[in-house]
Design a protein around this motif. Sequence first.
Motif, PDB file in Angstrom:
ATOM      1  N   PHE A 255       0.832  -1.210   0.000  1.00 18.40           N
ATOM      2  CA  PHE A 255       0.000   0.000   0.000  1.00 18.40           C
ATOM      3  C   PHE A 255       0.860   1.250   0.000  1.00 18.40           C
ATOM      4  O   PHE A 255       1.829   1.357   0.760  1.00 18.40           O
ATOM      5  N   ILE A 256       0.504   2.203  -0.858  1.00 18.38           N
ATOM      6  CA  ILE A 256       1.070   3.554  -0.839  1.00 18.38           C
ATOM      7  C   ILE A 256      -0.108   4.509  -0.917  1.00 18.38           C
ATOM      8  O   ILE A 256      -0.958   4.386  -1.802  1.00 18.38           O
ATOM      9  N   SER A 257      -0.189   5.448  -0.015  1.00 17.81           N
ATOM     10  CA  SER A 257      -1.377   6.298   0.060  1.00 17.81           C
ATOM     11  C   SER A 257      -1.488   7.219  -1.145  1.00 17.81           C
ATOM     12  O   SER A 257      -0.488   7.676  -1.713  1.00 17.81           O
ATOM     13  N   SER A 258      -2.716   7.508  -1.513  1.00 19.30           N
ATOM     14  CA  SER A 258      -2.970   8.430  -2.620  1.00 19.30           C
ATOM     15  C   SER A 258      -2.470   9.825  -2.274  1.00 19.30           C
ATOM     16  O   SER A 258      -2.093  10.594  -3.168  1.00 19.30           O
ATOM     17  N   ALA A 259      -2.454  10.170  -0.990  1.00 16.47           N
ATOM     18  CA  ALA A 259      -1.974  11.498  -0.579  1.00 16.47           C
ATOM     19  C   ALA A 259      -0.486  11.653  -0.880  1.00 16.47           C
ATOM     20  O   ALA A 259      -0.040  12.699  -1.376  1.00 16.47           O
ATOM     21  N   LEU A 260       0.297  10.618  -0.588  1.00 18.80           N
ATOM     22  CA  LEU A 260       1.734  10.667  -0.872  1.00 18.80           C
ATOM     23  C   LEU A 260       1.982  10.697  -2.373  1.00 18.80           C
ATOM     24  O   LEU A 260       2.797  11.493  -2.869  1.00 18.80           O
ATOM     25  N   LEU A 261       1.272   9.863  -3.116  1.00 14.22           N
ATOM     26  CA  LEU A 261       1.454   9.834  -4.572  1.00 14.22           C
ATOM     27  C   LEU A 261       1.064  11.168  -5.202  1.00 14.22           C
ATOM     28  O   LEU A 261       1.767  11.677  -6.083  1.00 14.22           O
ATOM     29  N   ALA A 262      -0.042  11.745  -4.756  1.00 13.54           N
ATOM     30  CA  ALA A 262      -0.481  13.033  -5.298  1.00 13.54           C
ATOM     31  C   ALA A 262       0.543  14.120  -5.003  1.00 13.54           C
ATOM     32  O   ALA A 262       0.842  14.970  -5.862  1.00 13.54           O
ATOM     33  N   THR A 263       1.093  14.103  -3.800  1.00 15.96           N
ATOM     34  CA  THR A 263       2.094  15.103  -3.419  1.00 15.96           C
ATOM     35  C   THR A 263       3.303  15.044  -4.343  1.00 15.96           C
ATOM     36  O   THR A 263       3.781  16.076  -4.840  1.00 15.96           O
ATOM     37  N   ILE A 264       3.787  13.833  -4.607  1.00 16.45           N
ATOM     38  CA  ILE A 264       4.982  13.695  -5.446  1.00 16.45           C
ATOM     39  C   ILE A 264       4.660  14.054  -6.897  1.00 16.45           C
ATOM     40  O   ILE A 264       5.474  14.678  -7.591  1.00 16.45           O
TER      41      ILE A 264
END
Length: 423
Positions: free
Chosen positions: A298-307
């Motif tokens: 799992f990798i959060s959508s919040a982290l992916l969106a930030t990057i």
Amino acid sequence: ADFTIGDVFFKETEDSGFGIFTNSKIDKLNSVVVSVPFRSCISVDLITKSPPLDLIFIENPGYLSYPDEVISIGLIFARLRLQKTDQNISCPWSRHVRTMPETFNTTLFWSENELDELKGCTVFHLTKLLKRQIESDYQALYEPLISNYPEYFSSMTINDYYWALSVVYSRSAEIIRQGTLVQCIPPIVDMANHNPQLSVEPSEALYYDEVTDSIQLRTAQILNPQEECTAVYGNYPNSKLLYTYGFVIHDNPHKAIDLWTKVTPTVYQAEVKQQILLNHRLTAVQTYDFVGTIRNGFISSALLATIRVIQAIEDEMKDIEKAFKGEMISIRNEKATYTSLRNLLISRMNPEKAEDDRLKLGEMLLSDVSTSDRLYCALVIKVEERELLQSVLELVNQWMESLDSLGDSFKPIDFVESSLVEL
């Protein structure tokens, strides 16, 4: 409701301290082992209505906005009474406080050298922040209390505040009572130890019964005589267990790291991107609550969106909203996002110490070390977090291979499985 205690006894073990054990077989799930009436719990309601503290809160109503502090004041008041030979001032919850531990193994009480073993881990930084916050709050809230009410608090020190907060963090429960979220410390059931293997929610094992206005410890598994009746504190990784409760569990099934990255001044349109992230509910706040932006698989959508936002170049800014929908801004941006994430994961691994830490932990496990040993606790967290980082790194590598193979047809995982990623 009155206290009801089933056929149980209390026993201290080397690894877990005191716990609740059953004398007889319990073969029915959801059986009530212990039931404690709410009126017997240490709560804001009890503390603020008990003399002489009631007058303090009437004169200082600002404290009432901070339930943790109200309960801490009540705990410290009782502790100081217990330390005095003069018991002219009674305290209804002194007997409960007498059963509480005098010391804790949480990172808050570790020496600087001991804490340095956790450098690079989130719990290291959170402990440093908490210590600074405690010192600030002590000056702002408790030094005036000592000055204005010396008859009750003249012997108080910051160590009493450390102790009281640790009791609140590790032994309090939150319940919905009469439609309101209430924090309290129930006697007896606060001795129930954590079992991460139970497949129930915390509120099911430690249950508030509205009909009887009581907090109940209920069974979540079949128990044989002499077995421990346990609760579930939460689906917590070892970093949370150590930070809040002072212990770790080898092979804890719950692994999570709050991994984030920030917009640096050298990034293209850094100020604009920072504002974009702050304005979106998904990325407005970077939380460090041990839930984890990365977990197994799992990798959060919040982290992916930030990057994705950070990696956007000039001609991609017009499609920046796609970052928050789990859509590719472009193939280039998605590749840059995964490359950046890979680098972030690798930077946290501290690979030069990995083998040494793993060997040390293995030696300590073979030597039957106490699970409260602080070096052991630090090594468990470092080794397990590294394993999680490696697992997530392999996941990102798989995504990069799929992206190279599928091109425009590639669907980011937070788009395909958005319902899971938002959990």
